[in-house]
Design a protein around this motif. Structure first.
Motif, PDB file in Angstrom:
ATOM      1  N   PHE A  28       4.651  29.097   5.752  1.00 29.19           N
ATOM      2  CA  PHE A  28       4.789  27.819   6.472  1.00 29.19           C
ATOM      3  C   PHE A  28       3.604  26.893   6.222  1.00 29.19           C
ATOM      4  N   TYR A  29       2.432  27.471   5.863  1.00 32.30           N
ATOM      5  CA  TYR A  29       1.234  26.652   5.661  1.00 32.30           C
ATOM      6  C   TYR A  29       1.083  26.214   4.195  1.00 32.30           C
ATOM      7  N   CYS A  30       2.065  26.558   3.365  1.00 30.34           N
ATOM      8  CA  CYS A  30       1.921  26.270   1.936  1.00 30.34           C
ATOM      9  C   CYS A  30       3.172  25.565   1.413  1.00 30.34           C
ATOM     10  N   LEU A  67      -6.142  33.736 -12.408  1.00 34.88           N
ATOM     11  CA  LEU A  67      -4.758  33.316 -12.600  1.00 34.88           C
ATOM     12  C   LEU A  67      -4.094  33.267 -11.238  1.00 34.88           C
ATOM     13  N   THR A  68      -3.419  32.142 -10.972  1.00 35.21           N
ATOM     14  CA  THR A  68      -2.815  31.980  -9.668  1.00 35.21           C
ATOM     15  C   THR A  68      -1.529  31.185  -9.818  1.00 35.21           C
ATOM     16  N   GLY A  69      -1.045  30.606  -8.725  1.00 31.60           N
ATOM     17  CA  GLY A  69       0.202  29.847  -8.823  1.00 31.60           C
ATOM     18  C   GLY A  69       0.407  29.038  -7.543  1.00 31.60           C
ATOM     19  N   GLY A  70       1.640  28.795  -7.226  1.00 35.82           N
ATOM     20  CA  GLY A  70       2.839  29.603  -7.293  1.00 35.82           C
ATOM     21  C   GLY A  70       2.494  31.103  -7.252  1.00 35.82           C
ATOM     22  N   GLU A  71       3.459  31.908  -7.596  1.00 30.02           N
ATOM     23  CA  GLU A  71       3.204  33.346  -7.639  1.00 30.02           C
ATOM     24  C   GLU A  71       3.069  33.761  -9.111  1.00 30.02           C
ATOM     25  N   PRO A  72       1.856  34.114  -9.539  1.00 32.29           N
ATOM     26  CA  PRO A  72       1.634  34.362 -10.962  1.00 32.29           C
ATOM     27  C   PRO A  72       2.477  35.497 -11.536  1.00 32.29           C
ATOM     28  N   LEU A  73       2.877  36.452 -10.671  1.00 30.75           N
ATOM     29  CA  LEU A  73       3.672  37.568 -11.205  1.00 30.75           C
ATOM     30  C   LEU A  73       5.123  37.157 -11.478  1.00 30.75           C
ATOM     31  N   THR A 123      -4.642  36.170  -8.240  1.00 31.26           N
ATOM     32  CA  THR A 123      -4.282  36.093  -6.821  1.00 31.26           C
ATOM     33  C   THR A 123      -2.774  36.243  -6.706  1.00 31.26           C
ATOM     34  N   THR A 124      -2.317  37.133  -5.834  1.00 29.73           N
ATOM     35  CA  THR A 124      -0.879  37.412  -5.737  1.00 29.73           C
ATOM     36  C   THR A 124      -0.446  37.577  -4.284  1.00 29.73           C
ATOM     37  N   ASN A 125       0.851  37.351  -4.053  1.00 29.83           N
ATOM     38  CA  ASN A 125       1.371  37.608  -2.705  1.00 29.83           C
ATOM     39  C   ASN A 125       1.714  39.087  -2.521  1.00 29.83           C
ATOM     40  N   CYS A 187      -6.478  35.688   4.083  1.00 30.19           N
ATOM     41  CA  CYS A 187      -5.692  35.499   5.300  1.00 30.19           C
ATOM     42  C   CYS A 187      -5.966  34.101   5.859  1.00 30.19           C
ATOM     43  N   VAL A 188      -4.953  33.267   5.881  1.00 33.80           N
ATOM     44  CA  VAL A 188      -5.111  31.918   6.443  1.00 33.80           C
ATOM     45  C   VAL A 188      -4.851  32.020   7.941  1.00 33.80           C
ATOM     46  N   ILE A 189      -5.835  31.635   8.728  1.00 33.48           N
ATOM     47  CA  ILE A 189      -5.688  31.742  10.187  1.00 33.48           C
ATOM     48  C   ILE A 189      -5.189  30.403  10.745  1.00 33.48           C
ATOM     49  N   PHE A 214     -11.144  35.472   5.660  1.00 29.39           N
ATOM     50  CA  PHE A 214     -10.448  34.571   6.574  1.00 29.39           C
ATOM     51  C   PHE A 214     -10.628  33.148   6.060  1.00 29.39           C
ATOM     52  N   ILE A 215      -9.530  32.418   5.951  1.00 34.88           N
ATOM     53  CA  ILE A 215      -9.577  31.072   5.361  1.00 34.88           C
ATOM     54  C   ILE A 215      -9.138  30.036   6.388  1.00 34.88           C
ATOM     55  N   GLU A 216      -9.908  28.976   6.517  1.00 38.29           N
ATOM     56  CA  GLU A 216      -9.477  27.873   7.391  1.00 38.29           C
ATOM     57  C   GLU A 216      -8.245  27.195   6.788  1.00 38.29           C
ATOM     58  N   PHE A 217      -7.309  26.877   7.652  1.00 41.07           N
ATOM     59  CA  PHE A 217      -6.081  26.159   7.256  1.00 41.07           C
ATOM     60  C   PHE A 217      -6.483  24.789   6.707  1.00 41.07           C
ATOM     61  N   MET A 218      -6.008  24.477   5.502  1.00 34.30           N
ATOM     62  CA  MET A 218      -6.369  23.197   4.866  1.00 34.30           C
ATOM     63  C   MET A 218      -5.137  22.291   4.773  1.00 34.30           C
ATOM     64  N   PRO A 219      -5.361  20.984   4.749  1.00 32.89           N
ATOM     65  CA  PRO A 219      -4.217  20.055   4.642  1.00 32.89           C
ATOM     66  C   PRO A 219      -3.674  20.014   3.213  1.00 32.89           C
ATOM     67  N   LEU A 220      -3.073  21.122   2.793  1.00 34.43           N
ATOM     68  CA  LEU A 220      -2.543  21.216   1.434  1.00 34.43           C
ATOM     69  C   LEU A 220      -1.111  21.732   1.448  1.00 34.43           C
ATOM     70  N   ASP A 221      -0.503  21.757   2.636  1.00 36.82           N
ATOM     71  CA  ASP A 221       0.856  22.271   2.760  1.00 36.82           C
ATOM     72  C   ASP A 221       1.857  21.202   2.352  1.00 36.82           C
ATOM     73  N   SER A 222       2.898  21.639   1.635  1.00 35.51           N
ATOM     74  CA  SER A 222       3.873  20.651   1.128  1.00 35.51           C
ATOM     75  C   SER A 222       4.668  20.016   2.268  1.00 35.51           C
TER      76      SER A 222
HETATM   77  N1  SAM Z   1       1.154  33.336  -4.644  1.00 35.78           N
HETATM   78  C1  SAM Z   1      -0.189  33.767  -4.624  1.00 35.78           C
HETATM   79  C2  SAM Z   1      -0.580  34.199  -3.240  1.00 35.78           C
HETATM   80  O1  SAM Z   1       0.248  34.206  -2.348  1.00 35.78           O
HETATM   81  O2  SAM Z   1      -1.736  34.589  -3.059  1.00 35.78           O
HETATM   82  C3  SAM Z   1      -1.187  32.772  -5.195  1.00 35.78           C
HETATM   83  C4  SAM Z   1      -1.043  31.341  -4.814  1.00 35.78           C
HETATM   84  S1  SAM Z   1      -1.449  30.941  -3.153  1.00 35.78           S
HETATM   85  C5  SAM Z   1      -1.214  29.183  -3.177  1.00 35.78           C
HETATM   86  C6  SAM Z   1      -3.197  31.162  -3.149  1.00 35.78           C
HETATM   87  C7  SAM Z   1      -3.856  31.182  -1.808  1.00 35.78           C
HETATM   88  O3  SAM Z   1      -3.793  29.900  -1.239  1.00 35.78           O
HETATM   89  C8  SAM Z   1      -3.238  32.139  -0.829  1.00 35.78           C
HETATM   90  O4  SAM Z   1      -4.160  33.107  -0.439  1.00 35.78           O
HETATM   91  C9  SAM Z   1      -2.852  31.247   0.331  1.00 35.78           C
HETATM   92  O5  SAM Z   1      -3.052  31.894   1.537  1.00 35.78           O
HETATM   93  C10 SAM Z   1      -3.769  30.055   0.146  1.00 35.78           C
HETATM   94  N2  SAM Z   1      -3.240  28.845   0.773  1.00 35.78           N
HETATM   95  C11 SAM Z   1      -2.053  28.250   0.539  1.00 35.78           C
HETATM   96  N3  SAM Z   1      -1.892  27.154   1.310  1.00 35.78           N
HETATM   97  C12 SAM Z   1      -3.006  27.046   2.068  1.00 35.78           C
HETATM   98  C13 SAM Z   1      -3.460  26.130   3.058  1.00 35.78           C
HETATM   99  N4  SAM Z   1      -2.704  25.093   3.448  1.00 35.78           N
HETATM  100  N5  SAM Z   1      -4.676  26.331   3.615  1.00 35.78           N
HETATM  101  C14 SAM Z   1      -5.441  27.387   3.244  1.00 35.78           C
HETATM  102  N6  SAM Z   1      -5.081  28.268   2.293  1.00 35.78           N
HETATM  103  C15 SAM Z   1      -3.880  28.117   1.727  1.00 35.78           C
END
Ligand code: SAM
Length: 356
Positions: A28-30, A67-73, A123-125, A187-189, A214-222
């Motif tokens: 939901f945050y991405c 390597l990242t993405g999207g989901e790189p795998l 980086t992978t899910n 982990c995005v909190i 632990f990662i702060e939620f950033m304004p990068l969600d679609s």
């Molecule tokens: N699909 C892979 C994954 O799930 O890790 C790699 C891509 S994902 C975009 C990379 C990282 O960005 C993930 O750890 C995700 O939690 C983080 N991320 C995505 N949207 C974010 C947001 N709005 N704020 C903070 N971190 C975010």
């Protein structure tokens, strides 16, 4: 060796490459509402193009590639790309500076040995990672970061849209088994969604001996659903953890790392990292540059402009011309992001496109 240096005197050492803009999760945050329009297939960089670009970047002092993405795998045969890039760890650049006139403005020369890649990460899910871990290791991957936003099965499904907590937990075991270490967990909190699990995650780090970030939620969600209230600050995260598990700082400064890193004061296994791009920004020490799946250089996660390296490469540009393009782009790297400024303009693309 020539090094890439920006106009603010920062040396660029770290390249993050999105190898696909596709993802099979809907966090939901991405990427909450399904895909924004995906890049057309013909615009996506081929493995050969990525390899050529990376070889040039490594010759310019890039030491880490993620390597990242999207989901790189989801990128077919990603192991083949990893195999190609892993060669940059043992093989220094074939190309040497021939004359002084090739030393372009904006580079500095270090007296070190030939440039080599030092770290190849992914980086992978974690969805398909357990069955891919052996092949990824064999291809030459050094280490892996796995995303995990809840330890509760139903909540994990709510956050990601996929019932895959078990896969992710198995991914951690697989990564350790294959020595893809240190294993980092992202982990995005987000307030009201998983902030009640902060202490559970800290305990998880101790029990599983992983680096919990632990990662702060950033304004990068679609979905543009970010609000400052939804963001849980680093300070709050630290406070919650230390109430149960006292921490000691691992290093006095963050250096070029994004995370403040902590050890458990009682000497338990595991580590805590807190990434605070919003409340404790680390732009001054940023050493990162990004390449999107469709070949655009981004000089900051929050850039509102991109630089089309793909067209330069596909136009038949010489090595020197590509280097000059990269050098010009790096010089334009933003001094800092503006999330906390009144005039903040959202990034031109969301995280799933840019590559986190
Ligand atoms: N699909 C892979 C994954 O799930 O890790 C790699 C891509 S994902 C975009 C990379 C990282 O960005 C993930 O750890 C995700 O939690 C983080 N991320 C995505 N949207 C974010 C947001 N709005 N704020 C903070 N971190 C975010």
């Amino acid at each position: 060796m020539l090094l890439l240096r920006d106009a603010h005197n920062r040396i660029i050492r770290d390249l993050r490459i999105s190898v696909t803009d596709r993802c099979n999760f809907r966090c939901f945050y991405c990427l909450p509402n399904g895909e924004p329009p995906l890049a057309r297939k013909e615009t996506i960089l081929t493995f050969e193009e990525i390899e050529r670009i990376c070889e040039i970047f490594v010759s310019l002092g890039i030491e880490k590639i993620r390597l990242t993405g999207g989901e790189p795998l989801l990128r077919r045969d990603i192991e083949t790309l990893i195999e190609k890039l892993a060669r940059l760890k043992v093989q220094s650049s074939k190309f040497k500076v021939q004359s002084h006139s090739e030393i372009l403005d904006g580079f500095e020369i270090s007296d070190g040995e030939n440039p080599k890649l030092k770290d190849l990460a992914l980086t992978t899910n974690g969805h398909s990672f357990p069955r891919r871990a052996v092949g990824l290791k064999r291809a030459g991957l050094d280490r892996v970061t796995i995303s995990l936003d809840s330890l509760r099965r139903e909540r994990f499904r709510e956050i990601t849209g996929v019932d895959a907590l078990e896969n992710v937990l198995q991914s951690i075991d697989a990564a350790k088994r294959e020595n893809l270490t240190p294993v980092k967990i992202n982990c995005v909190i987000v307030r009201g969604r998983n902030d009640d699990e902060i202490v559970d995650f800290a305990r998880f780090a101790r029990e599983r001996d992983v680096k919990m970030r632990f990662i702060e939620f950033m304004p990068l969600d679609s979905g543009h659903g970010w609000t400052r209230d939804a963001m849980v600050s680093a300070k709050e995260i630290r406070k919650k953890i230390t109430a149960c598990f006292p921490l000691v700082l691992k290093n006095k400064s963050r250096g070029a790392e994004t995370a403040w890193q902590y050890l458990f004061a009682d000497g338990a296994a595991g580590e805590i990292g807190i990434v605070a791009p919003v409340t404790e920004m680390f732009c001054g020490a940023c050493s990162r540059i990004r390449l999107t799946a469709d070949g655009q250089i981004r000089t900051c996660l929050f850039s509102t402009a991109e630089h089309n390296l793909r067209d330069v490469v596909r136009s038949g540009a010489s090595r020197a011309e590509i280097i000059e393009f990269i050098q010009t782009v790096v010089r334009q790297k933003e001094a800092r992001h503006t999330i906390n400024d009144a005039e903040f303009a959202p990034a031109s693309r969301s995280m799933s496109f840019i590559g986190g």
